[in-house]
Motif scaffolding. Structure first.
Motif, short mmCIF file in Angstrom:
data_model
loop_
_atom_site.label_atom_id
_atom_site.label_comp_id
_atom_site.label_asym_id
_atom_site.label_seq_id
_atom_site.Cartn_x
_atom_site.Cartn_y
_atom_site.Cartn_z
N PRO A 58 -40.31 23.91 -14.71
CA PRO A 58 -39.64 23.35 -13.53
C PRO A 58 -38.20 22.93 -13.78
O PRO A 58 -37.35 23.03 -12.89
N ALA A 59 -37.90 22.44 -14.98
CA ALA A 59 -36.53 21.97 -15.26
C ALA A 59 -35.53 23.11 -15.12
O ALA A 59 -34.45 22.93 -14.56
N GLU A 60 -35.90 24.29 -15.62
CA GLU A 60 -34.99 25.44 -15.53
C GLU A 60 -34.87 25.94 -14.10
O GLU A 60 -33.80 26.40 -13.68
N VAL A 61 -35.97 25.87 -13.33
CA VAL A 61 -35.91 26.23 -11.91
C VAL A 61 -34.92 25.32 -11.19
O VAL A 61 -34.04 25.77 -10.44
N GLY A 62 -35.06 24.02 -11.42
CA GLY A 62 -34.15 23.06 -10.79
C GLY A 62 -32.72 23.26 -11.23
O GLY A 62 -31.78 23.12 -10.43
N LEU A 63 -32.52 23.63 -12.50
CA LEU A 63 -31.17 23.84 -13.01
C LEU A 63 -30.50 25.04 -12.35
O LEU A 63 -29.32 24.97 -11.96
N GLY A 366 -30.16 17.15 -6.70
CA GLY A 366 -31.54 16.80 -6.40
C GLY A 366 -32.52 17.81 -6.97
O GLY A 366 -33.63 17.44 -7.40
N ALA A 367 -32.14 19.09 -6.98
CA ALA A 367 -33.01 20.12 -7.55
C ALA A 367 -33.17 19.93 -9.05
O ALA A 367 -34.26 20.11 -9.60
N LEU A 368 -32.08 19.54 -9.72
CA LEU A 368 -32.14 19.32 -11.17
C LEU A 368 -33.04 18.13 -11.49
O LEU A 368 -33.88 18.19 -12.40
N VAL A 369 -32.86 17.03 -10.75
CA VAL A 369 -33.70 15.85 -10.97
C VAL A 369 -35.17 16.17 -10.72
O VAL A 369 -36.06 15.79 -11.49
N ALA A 370 -35.43 16.90 -9.63
CA ALA A 370 -36.81 17.28 -9.30
C ALA A 370 -37.41 18.14 -10.40
O ALA A 370 -38.59 18.00 -10.75
N GLY A 371 -36.61 19.05 -10.95
CA GLY A 371 -37.11 19.89 -12.03
C GLY A 371 -37.43 19.11 -13.28
O GLY A 371 -38.44 19.37 -13.96
N LEU A 372 -36.59 18.13 -13.60
CA LEU A 372 -36.82 17.32 -14.80
C LEU A 372 -38.09 16.48 -14.69
O LEU A 372 -38.90 16.43 -15.62
N VAL A 373 -38.28 15.82 -13.53
CA VAL A 373 -39.50 15.02 -13.37
C VAL A 373 -40.71 15.93 -13.16
O VAL A 373 -41.85 15.57 -13.47
N GLU A 375 -41.35 18.49 -14.85
CA GLU A 375 -41.88 18.81 -16.17
C GLU A 375 -43.01 17.87 -16.55
O GLU A 375 -43.93 18.24 -17.28
N ILE A 376 -42.95 16.64 -16.04
CA ILE A 376 -44.02 15.66 -16.29
C ILE A 376 -45.19 15.92 -15.36
O ILE A 376 -46.33 16.05 -15.78
N GLU A 377 -44.88 15.99 -14.06
CA GLU A 377 -45.89 16.24 -13.03
C GLU A 377 -45.17 16.69 -11.77
O GLU A 377 -44.24 16.02 -11.30
N LEU A 378 -45.58 17.83 -11.19
CA LEU A 378 -44.88 18.37 -10.03
C LEU A 378 -44.90 17.41 -8.84
O LEU A 378 -43.97 17.39 -8.03
N ALA A 379 -45.94 16.60 -8.74
CA ALA A 379 -46.02 15.65 -7.63
C ALA A 379 -44.85 14.67 -7.65
O ALA A 379 -44.40 14.19 -6.60
N LEU A 380 -44.33 14.38 -8.85
CA LEU A 380 -43.22 13.44 -8.97
C LEU A 380 -41.95 13.98 -8.31
O LEU A 380 -41.09 13.21 -7.89
N ALA A 381 -41.83 15.31 -8.23
CA ALA A 381 -40.66 15.90 -7.57
C ALA A 381 -40.63 15.52 -6.09
O ALA A 381 -39.57 15.20 -5.53
N PHE A 382 -41.79 15.54 -5.45
CA PHE A 382 -41.86 15.18 -4.03
C PHE A 382 -41.71 13.67 -3.84
O PHE A 382 -41.18 13.22 -2.82
#
Length: 414
Positions: A58-63, A366-373, A375-382
């Motif tokens: 997810p981090a690379e997707v957000g990046l 916002g996409a980068l932050v969502a991708g970084l979190v 990586e821990i759990e996709l639910a955290l992005a939302f």
């Protein structure tokens, strides 16, 4: 002497020719907007496909998506300045098609994550370059129909970015790798580039305005005031919420719910289309009751629904929260743009260039932050989308309070 043409019901040939030229211009630019946004709008599904092909997360997707937004943000203001200084708008539009087509096509040929990300960013800069050029000539050519012509132009982009892009790339990714899929998607841009070699010379600006440094500085200074900074903060957080939500949606649908690329692309398109359909209605409502109530209420509900998408893992409750949040965030965008223009009260083109740069440039983080979190759990992005949304309300309330205290009733009338 009486006007025999008027009395006999005949149409003035000059007016008829002007109307014909205006129809040509409007149809051509709407089609051009559709094609450019069609290519650029694939990024939401291409980014997860690139990451999957390289074993990334997810981090690379957000990046990838964040770099895309930042690159677009850097392009809007220079493009507007260039458009104001030239009469040959058709040539600028011709350049934008080849810019988009070549940039995205080359991204499929280069090796490595960073080169791919770089050329995707170069491609989206061509798409961003189109917008101030096309909208500028439309409002100059048809000043009495500004809202109508901008609406038709925007509709072309919506069809390209929100319907054709996700659905077509979803179909192609079902059968081909991301490189072949994106190469096929660039074909309409190449064809439009060839077509504009003939059509471009017919499109010229009605005026050529020198860019005065003091005028640009004056427009910029509005955004450095307390009210301006509060508005910038609100817009950045709003778009960070939208980018966080959209960037992780295809990945979540494919990984958590094991949906096919095509099915996830259809759901993604549906989210955006629903919000777009409501834009005229919520915009008309804001014209009647003021900007504040629709903005605050819409962002508040988007916060709640984003939190629901983060909380629920069951598919139906998750999708209800996701679709409602994305639709609300998409629907409120024109009102935020209108509030930004009214804050400046002049230099609309420059103001919109600054606004788009802020929204797509800084907000894309916002996409980068969502991708970084993620990586821990996709639910955290939302959940981050909900956090960004609620803080955007805080900034807007601060702006609203400042406007009332200093008596600015026009912009933030309730």
């Amino acid at each position: 002497m009486p006007d025999t043409n008027s009395q006999s019901g005949l149409i003035d040939p000059q007016e008829s020719e002007t109307a014909k030229n205006n129809r040509f211009l409007l149809g051509t630019l709407a089609a051009g907007h559709l094609v450019n946004d069609w290519v650029a709008g694939t990024i939401w599904l291409v980014a997860p496909a690139i990451a999957a092909s390289m074993g990334l997360g997810p981090a690379e997707v957000g990046l990838i998506i964040a770099v895309n937004g930042i690159a677009a943000g850097f392009t809007y203001v220079p493009a507007g300045i260039i458009a104001d200084r030239t009469r040959n708008s058709g040539l600028l539009m011709l350049i934008s098609f080849w810019w988009v087509a070549i940039g995205y096509f080359l991204s499929t040929l280069v090796p490595g994550f960073w080169l791919i990300t770089l050329f995707l960013a170069i491609g989206v800069m061509g798409d961003a370059f189109w917008h101030p050029v096309a909208t500028g000539i439309l409002v100059k050519t048809m000043p009495k129909r500004r809202a109508q012509v901008l609406g038709i132009h925007a509709m072309g982009g919506s069809v390209g970015a929100e319907i054709l892009a996700p659905v077509s790339i979803g179909v192609l990714l079902t059968y081909f790798d991301w490189q072949s899929s994106l190469q096929i998607i660039t074909i309409p841009a190449f064809l439009m580039g060839l077509l504009f070699i003939v059509m471009g010379p017919r499109i010229t600006s009605v005026s050529r305005q020198p860019v005065r440094k003091e005028k640009f500085t004056q427009a910029l200074q509005v955004w450095l005031t307390h009210r301006g900074l509060m508005m910038v903060g609100m817009m950045v957080l709003y778009n960070m919420s939208l980018f966080a939500l959209l960037s992780m949606t295809p990945l979540t649908l494919q990984q958590r719910y094991e949906m096919s690329v095509f099915n996830s692309s259809v759901l993604f398109a549906a989210m955006l289309v629903i919000g777009t359909m409501f834009q005229p209605f919520i915009g008309k409502l804001s014209d009647m009751v003021g900007r504040s109530q629709p903005i605050i209420i819409t962002l508040l509900f988007s916060t709640v629904f984003s939190a629901c998408a983060a909380w629920f893992e069951e598919f139906i409750p998750f999708m209800i929260g996701l679709i409602c949040a994305a639709s609300l965030l998409t629907a409120v965008r024109p009102i935020i743009l209108a509030a930004a223009v009214e804050l400046s009260e002049e230099s609309e083109s420059t103001t919109l260039g600054i606004v788009f740069s802020v929204l797509d440039g800084v907000g894309a983080l916002g996409a980068l932050v969502a991708g970084l979190v993620g990586e821990i759990e996709l639910a955290l992005a939302f959940l981050m989308a909900a956090v960004f949304s609620i803080f955007s309300i805080v900034f807007y309330l601060a702006l609203h309070a400042s406007s009332k205290k200093r008596k600015y009733p026009v912009v933030f009338d309730d």
